[in-house]
Design a protein around this motif. Structure first.
Motif, PDB file in Angstrom:
ATOM      1  N   ARG B  18       0.848  -1.188   0.000  1.00 55.13           N
ATOM      2  CA  ARG B  18       0.000   0.000   0.000  1.00 55.13           C
ATOM      3  C   ARG B  18       0.884   1.238   0.000  1.00 55.13           C
ATOM      4  N   ARG B  62      -7.996   0.992  -7.377  1.00 58.54           N
ATOM      5  CA  ARG B  62      -6.950   0.902  -6.341  1.00 58.54           C
ATOM      6  C   ARG B  62      -6.392   2.289  -6.001  1.00 58.54           C
ATOM      7  N   SER B  77      -3.915   1.242  -3.156  1.00 58.21           N
ATOM      8  CA  SER B  77      -4.184   0.171  -2.190  1.00 58.21           C
ATOM      9  C   SER B  77      -3.220  -1.010  -2.339  1.00 58.21           C
TER      10      SER B  77
END
Lengths: 119, 108
Positions: B18, B62, B77
Motif C-alpha cells: 500500500r 486501487r 491500495s
C-alpha cells in the motif's frame, strides 16, 4: 477523441525567438481553457499561464509574467507559447493541457515539446 | 500563492504493498480544486484524481484520494508494476494553479 498535439522539439541559441504550438481536436476548442506547464530537466511541474481561446483572455503565473507570451488562433484550434529572447535556463519540456470544465484540473495533455537552448 | 508540499520525496515499496502519499497546502484549498497526476518517464502527466476524491475516467479503483483543508492524501491500495512513477498534487485558487514538487514511488 480529445487530442492535443504539440509541435516538435526545438534547438535554439540564446537570444533567439521561438513560438511553439498546441493543436486541439475532438472537442470545442473555444470552450475550454488551455494551460502551459514547464518541466525543467529532472524537475517537477510548473504552471506558466493559461488562455481561453474563445476570447483570448490570458492569465500568467507571476513567475512567468513578462518572460513568455501565450496566444491562440481559434480559427485553426491552436494555442501558442512564445519567447522573444531565449535563455539557457529556458531549456525544458513544455506541455499544453486542457483545463476541465468544473474542477480546476487539467484533464488532457499534449505530448510535450522539448526546447533546448544552447550556444 | 498557495504552496503545496508533498511527502515523502521518495517512497520505496514492493508490488502489492500500500502506498500513502501526502500533499500539504500552505493555506486552505477548496476540495473541489485539488487533483493528483501520475507521470511516468518520457510521458506527459495523466490525471488520476480530481475534486480531491473522484477518479478520472479509466483510473483503476486501487487509486483513491481523500482529505480537506490543507491536508490531502493519495492512496494506492495494492501497487501494480505499472504504478511505479512520480505523483504530483495540484490545486487551483484565485486564478492561479500550483503543483507540488512530486513524490517518486520506486520499486524496493
Amino acid at each position: 477523441e480529445v487530442q492535443l498535439v504539440q509541435s516538435g522539439a526545438e534547438v535554439k541559441k540564446p537570444g533567439e525567438s521561438l513560438k511553439i504550438s498546441c493543436k486541439g481536436s475532438g472537442y470545442s476548442f473555444t470552450s475550454y481553457w488551455i494551460g502551459w506547464v514547464r518541466q525543467m530537466p529532472g524537475k517537477g511541474l510548473e504552471w506558466m499561464g493559461i488562455i481561453y481561446p474563445g476570447d483570448s483572455d490570458t492569465r500568467y503565473s507571476p513567475s512567468f509574467q513578462g518572460q513568455v507570451t501565450i496566444s491562440a488562433d481559434k480559427s485553426i484550434s491552436t494555442a501558442y507559447l512564445q519567447w522573444s529572447s531565449l535563455k539557457a535556463s529556458d531549456t525544458a519540456m513544455y506541455y499544453c493541457a486542457r483545463l476541465g470544465r468544473m474542477w480546476g484540473n487539467f484533464d488532457y495533455w499534449g505530448q510535450g515539446t522539448l526546447v533546448t537552448v544552447s550556444s | 500563492e498557495i504552496v503545496l508540499t508533498q511527502s515523502p520525496g521518495t517512497l520505496s515499496l514492493s508490488p502489492g504493498e500500500r502506498a500513502t502519499l501526502s500533499c500539504r497546502a500552505s493555506q486552505s484549498v477548496s476540495s473541489s480544486y485539488l487533483a493528483w497526476y501520475q507521470q511516468k518517464p518520457g510521458q506527459a502527466p495523466r490525471l488520476l484524481i480530481y475534486g480531491a476524491s473522484s477518479r478520472a475516467t479509466g483510473i483503476p479503483d486501487r487509486f483513491s484520494g481523500s482529505g480537506s483543508g490543507t491536508d490531502f492524501t493519495l492512496t494506492i491500495s495494492r501497487l501494480e508494476p505499472e504504478d511505479f512513477a512520480v505523483y504530483y498534487c495540484q490545486q487551483y485558487g484565485s486564478s492561479a494553479w500550483t503543483f507540488g514538487q512530486g513524490t517518486k514511488v520506486e520499486i524496493k
